[in-house]
Design an enzyme around this catalytic site. Structure first.
Site, PDB file in Angstrom:
ATOM      1  N   ASP A 106       7.306  46.449 -57.405  1.00 17.41           N
ATOM      2  CA  ASP A 106       7.634  45.875 -55.793  1.00 17.41           C
ATOM      3  C   ASP A 106       9.226  45.880 -55.720  1.00 17.41           C
ATOM      4  O   ASP A 106       9.713  45.328 -56.265  1.00 17.41           O
ATOM      5  CB  ASP A 106       7.452  44.180 -55.842  1.00 17.41           C
ATOM      6  CG  ASP A 106       7.577  43.688 -54.648  1.00 17.41           C
ATOM      7  OD1 ASP A 106       7.807  44.229 -53.589  1.00 17.41           O
ATOM      8  OD2 ASP A 106       7.003  42.479 -54.497  1.00 17.41           O
ATOM      9  N   ASP A 302       9.102  49.429 -48.568  1.00  9.72           N
ATOM     10  CA  ASP A 302       8.857  48.418 -49.589  1.00  9.72           C
ATOM     11  C   ASP A 302       7.547  48.703 -50.329  1.00  9.72           C
ATOM     12  O   ASP A 302       6.357  49.101 -49.812  1.00  9.72           O
ATOM     13  CB  ASP A 302       8.312  47.295 -48.789  1.00  9.72           C
ATOM     14  CG  ASP A 302       7.924  45.819 -49.586  1.00  9.72           C
ATOM     15  OD1 ASP A 302       8.220  46.163 -50.921  1.00  9.72           O
ATOM     16  OD2 ASP A 302       7.527  44.630 -49.206  1.00  9.72           O
TER      17      ASP A 302
END
Length: 638
Positions: A106, A302
């Site tokens: 992440d 992202d």
């Protein structure tokens, strides 16, 4: 003083204030070779539900959060694809001896955390929880007036909340973190979160936790860079629609020629952003004001998000332009009635023949070309149908680009030079092109939390019997076998054996007829079963890519069984080469069929001849003289 500086840093980060990284001193905990990049695997862990809308939990972190090159790399393969898996994970090893975890990659999070053995509200995840008492190098970050403090344990704490209302909180500690034997970087001491509570999707997910790659002093990247262990860069490479695969590199790599860069300004946003100016569909501009991609946090990349999300005006223009190019394709409902997916049928196995190329235009006219696999996902219920993997980002003016956009794209986050690079490539074969050595083992010694069952995770490969945990290209796989211990009695399991085959086939992404239950053996209160995976259809072997995917799911326990089957443990796996059958063996069924046809034709011919002859004889007898003598022995029976 070092501890005081670090605790001040924690307080500032947790308070959400901006930090000048150059003014914060993060102590060097020792170990490591400077500037050695670390290559980590990105395993695709099964999501608990279909992932679709921007308003739902598939965008686990859709809201934005707080948050000299070396050739020494560690390689671990990737499997699966984004349609059936909601996030990529990598394996990380924490503690001494190492305890293994599957962590979601992440780039929008800053803290790395795993469930702690003391967790009072944690779900059932892929691996056992971290046990500080089993590690000789665990060291709590002690409380100080400058950090949020657990007064009972006198230990600093962290807390993270995400847009879909999931949350994680726990204690901060220092530990030895290692990245597998592929890495030439020695294990490093770093700060991580020992999780004591989680909610929402974090509670339900299969993965253990998160590895935070975002900007911030608690980020694993920032910590390693501050220590001089790696250069200020990392790279991600996600596999394609059908093949999967890929890797993560912590540290710099030689940048390939032709890589397209976009400026990434940390002052613009705390997240990794790029300068998107326009989108072209089939070579034609959407004619949007470039400022539409600069709202709120701008255009953010992202890795923790599955799909792409555009501001309303941009999404409508993109959807309309794309739909107008689809000709005879038929619009169909999505695979899940709970979501209003935009899907089209009739494109067959190759969507590039029907769906147009899309260009994302960056500053200075540079373009990132998107193939259909970069904005579509395959319909799970209709063959030849595809759905749009780009959605409207609600009322949020931020443009959010998730993993689907960068399938088969090497993405280099060159933080040192304030830019992000894109290079289209086959991520499953990337490491051959970068000349990275693949002949090393990838796992450290097993942790003390491992099961007592004997685990043999690397079969012998011909011809020399050497053990690998990857499949060399020249090896062909005929049958994959594995033994699995189920915490369910023999008598309770036996009536559900067929159901078990179908469940395993579904989670291994193979046809149900390929999975065969070979043996069941009662062992105490459980059952040891042996299963085999056979090639599909009339094939003699399973392709290496498919076999690697199956073996990865088996060895990393990435298939899930209903609670009625209890818990399970894979204790052994192996494979056999294809049977080298002769021409007669391979065509025995055809030969047998041919012989049967010949026999039937011969019998039919004989029967017809026999009946004809009998009829002929009877006719001749009817015209004989009345006094003719016909000896009995010459009479033909009917």
């Amino acid at each position: 003083m070092e501890g005081l500086s670090l605790l001040i840093l924690f307080l500032v980060l947790l308070a959400g204030e901006k930090v000048n990284c150059s003014e914060i001193y993060l102590p060097d905990f020792g170990g490591g070779r400077p500037l050695a990049p670390i290559v980590l695997p990105l395993d695709l862990s099964s999501a608990n539900h279909t992932l679709r809308s921007a308003e739902e939990s598939h965008l686990r972190r859709r809201g934005l959060r707080d948050g000299d090159h070396s050739t020494h790399n560690a390689l671990m393969p990737l499997f699966d694809n984004l349609l059936t898996n909601g996030y990529y994970t990598t394996r990380l090893y924490i503690g001494t001896p190492p305890q293994e975890f599957a962590l979601i990659v992440d780039s929008g999070s800053t803290v790395t955390y795993v469930p702690c053995s003391s967790c009072v509200q944690c779900g059932i995840h892929q691996d056992p929880r971290f046990r500080p008492e089993h590690s000789s190098t665990y060291e709590p970050v002690k409380c100080n007036i400058n950090c949020n403090c657990d007064k009972k344990k006198m230990q600093c704490t962290y807390e993270r909340q995400y847009a879909e209302m999931s949350s994680s909180s726990g204690l901060l500690a220092q530990e030895v973190i290692s990245f597998g034997k592929e890495s030439e970087l020695m294990p490093q001491r770093a700060i991580f979160g020992c999780e004591n509570s989680e909610s929402g999707d974090l509670f339900n997910q299969h993965a253990d936790g998160i590895i935070g790659l975002g900007r911030g002093q608690l980020s694993i990247v920032d910590q390693l860079v501050k220590k001089g262990a790696i250069s200020d860069s990392f790279s991600l490479c996600y596999g394609g629609m059908d093949i999967g695969g890929g890797a993560m590199v912590l540290g710099g790599i030689p940048l390939p020629p032709g890589m397209v860069f976009s400026h990434s300004d940390p002052a613009r946003s705390p997240y990794y952003n790029i300068e998107l100016k326009d989108i072209h569909v089939a070579g034609k501009s959407l004619h949007l004001n470039p400022r539409i991609f600069d709202g709120k946090h701008g255009t953010v990349l992202d890795s923790g998000t599955t799909y792409a999300y555009l501001p309303q005006e941009a999404f409508i223009a993109f959807k309309d332009a794309l739909t107008s190019k689809l000709g005879t394709l038929q619009k169909v409902n999505g695979p899940d009635p709970n979501y209003k997916d935009i899907c089209f049928a009739g494109a067959g196995r190759d969507p590039s023949k029907f769906f147009p190329e899309v260009d994302m235009v960056l500053e200075n006219g540079k373009t990132l070309k998107l193939a259909p696999e970069n904005y579509l996902f395959r319909h799970s219920k209709i063959d030849g149908a595809y759905c749009l993997g780009v959605f409207q980002n609600g009322n949020d003016p931020t443009t959010l680009l998730g993993g689907i956009i960068v399938r088969n794209t090497l993405v280099t986050y060159d933080r040192q030079n304030g830019r992000i690079g894109f290079w289209k490539t086959n991520c499953s074969e990337l490491w051959n092109r970068l000349h990275i050595d693949k002949n090393k083992s990838e796992k450290p010694p097993p942790s003390p939390t491992s099961t007592n069952l004997t685990t043999e995770l690397a079969p012998a490969f011909p011809p020399n019997g050497s053990k690998y945990n990857f499949l060399p290209g020249q090896i062909q796989i005929g049958i994959i076998t594995f033994d699995m211990f189920l915490n369910l009695t023999y008598s309770a399991l036996l009536p559900h054996s067929k159901e078990l085959e179908e469940l395993i086939a579904h989670d291994l992404d193979v046809k149900s007829y390929q999975v065969h239950l070979m043996r069941l053996t009662s062992q105490g209160n459980g059952t040891l079963i042996k299963l085999a995976i056979f090639p599909a259809d009339t094939s003699d072997f399973i392709s290496n890519t498919t076999a690697m995917g199956i073996i990865a799911r088996i060895t990393e326990h990435r298939f899930r069984l209903p609670e009625t089957f209890g818990s399970y443990e894979v204790v052994h796996w192996n494979f056999e080469p294809p049977l080298r059958r002769s021409w007669w063996q391979r065509h025995l069924w055809a030969v047998g069929l041919g012989i049967s046809v010949v026999v039937m034709l011969s019998f039919t011919t004989f029967l017809v001849w026999y009946l004809w002859r009998h009829k002929s004889s009877a006719s001749q007898a009817a015209y004989r003289p009345v006094d003719a003598v016909v000896p009995e022995q010459e009479m033909q029976p009917l």
